[in-house]
Design a protein around this motif. Structure first.
Motif, PDB file in Angstrom:
ATOM      1  N   SER A 258      25.092  48.646  44.841  1.00 23.16           N
ATOM      2  CA  SER A 258      26.433  49.114  45.200  1.00 23.16           C
ATOM      3  C   SER A 258      27.193  48.023  45.945  1.00 23.16           C
ATOM      4  N   SER A 259      26.499  47.286  46.788  1.00 20.34           N
ATOM      5  CA  SER A 259      27.142  46.169  47.497  1.00 20.34           C
ATOM      6  C   SER A 259      27.491  45.040  46.535  1.00 20.34           C
TER       7      SER A 259
ATOM      8  N   VAL B  53      33.980  43.099  42.718  1.00 22.85           N
ATOM      9  CA  VAL B  53      35.392  43.493  42.652  1.00 22.85           C
ATOM     10  C   VAL B  53      36.219  42.605  43.577  1.00 22.85           C
ATOM     11  N   LEU B  54      35.739  42.389  44.800  1.00 21.78           N
ATOM     12  CA  LEU B  54      36.455  41.513  45.736  1.00 21.78           C
ATOM     13  C   LEU B  54      36.538  40.089  45.198  1.00 21.78           C
TER      14      LEU B  54
ATOM     15  N   MET C 284      40.615  44.004  53.908  1.00 18.51           N
ATOM     16  CA  MET C 284      39.161  44.138  53.759  1.00 18.51           C
ATOM     17  C   MET C 284      38.418  43.018  54.492  1.00 18.51           C
TER      18      MET C 284
ATOM     19  N   ARG D  75      24.190  49.260  56.962  1.00 18.75           N
ATOM     20  CA  ARG D  75      24.938  48.488  55.966  1.00 18.75           C
ATOM     21  C   ARG D  75      24.813  46.985  56.203  1.00 18.75           C
TER      22      ARG D  75
ATOM     23  N   SER E 110      36.009  43.126  57.862  1.00 20.85           N
ATOM     24  CA  SER E 110      34.643  42.628  57.769  1.00 20.85           C
ATOM     25  C   SER E 110      34.391  41.508  58.780  1.00 20.85           C
TER      26      SER E 110
ATOM     27  N   ILE F  49      30.736  46.060  44.815  1.00 19.91           N
ATOM     28  CA  ILE F  49      31.900  45.900  45.705  1.00 19.91           C
ATOM     29  C   ILE F  49      32.256  44.423  45.837  1.00 19.91           C
ATOM     30  N   ASN F  50      31.246  43.586  46.046  1.00 21.77           N
ATOM     31  CA  ASN F  50      31.491  42.150  46.178  1.00 21.77           C
ATOM     32  C   ASN F  50      32.041  41.555  44.888  1.00 21.77           C
TER      33      ASN F  50
END
Length: 120
Positions: free
Chosen positions: A100-101, A107-108, A15, A36, A19, A104-105
Motif C-alpha cells: 500500500s505504501s 502515485v506521488l 503531502m 506507519r 511528511s 502511494i509512493n
C-alpha cells in the motif's frame, strides 16, 4: 493546463510538507512507536531528518518560486528531487513488502514527474 499543474503542485506540496514536518523533529523512540514508520528502524535518525528537510524544501520549491515569479527553474528541479525521494521510498517499502505504501509512493512519483515535465 496551468491550473491543473498548480493544483497538482499544491497537493504534492501539502503531502510533502506534512511528511517532512513529521520527520524533522522525530526521535528514534517516536518513530518506533508509529506503525506507519516501521521502515525507519534500520536507518539512522540523521538520515530520516535529512529526508524530512528535503521534503520540506521540495514542498516550498514546488510553490514559492512560481508564486513569486523568481527563479522559476526551481519548480521542476524541486519536482525532480521529490521524484528521486519517492524512488527511494518505493524501493524501501517494496523491500519490506508494504504494497500500500509502494502504491502511494508510485502515485506521488507520477505526480512529481508530471509537474517536472510540465514546468520544464
Amino acid at each position: 493546463m496551468n491550473v491543473v499543474v498548480w493544483i497538482v503542485s499544491g497537493l504534492l506540496a501539502a503531502m510533502f510538507l506534512m511528511s517532512g514536518v513529521m520527520k524533522v523533529p522525530a526521535t528514534k523512540a517516536s518513530l518506533a512507536g508509529n506503525p506507519r514508520m516501521g521502515w525507519a528502524a534500520p536507518f539512522p535518525i540523521e538520515l530520516i531528518k535529512v529526508i524530512g528537510v528535503a521534503e520540506i524544501a521540495g514542498a516550498a520549491g514546488l510553490i514559492l518560486p512560481r508564486a513569486f515569479d523568481l527563479a522559476t527553474w526551481l519548480v521542476p528541479t524541486a519536482a525532480v528531487g521529490l521524484a528521486v525521494v519517492m524512488i527511494g521510498a518505493i524501493i524501501t517499502h517494496a523491500r519490506r513488502s508494504e504494497l500500500s505504501s509502494v502504491a502511494i509512493n508510485a502515485v506521488l512519483l507520477a505526480l512529481a514527474v508530471f509537474v517536472a515535465v510540465e514546468r520544464f
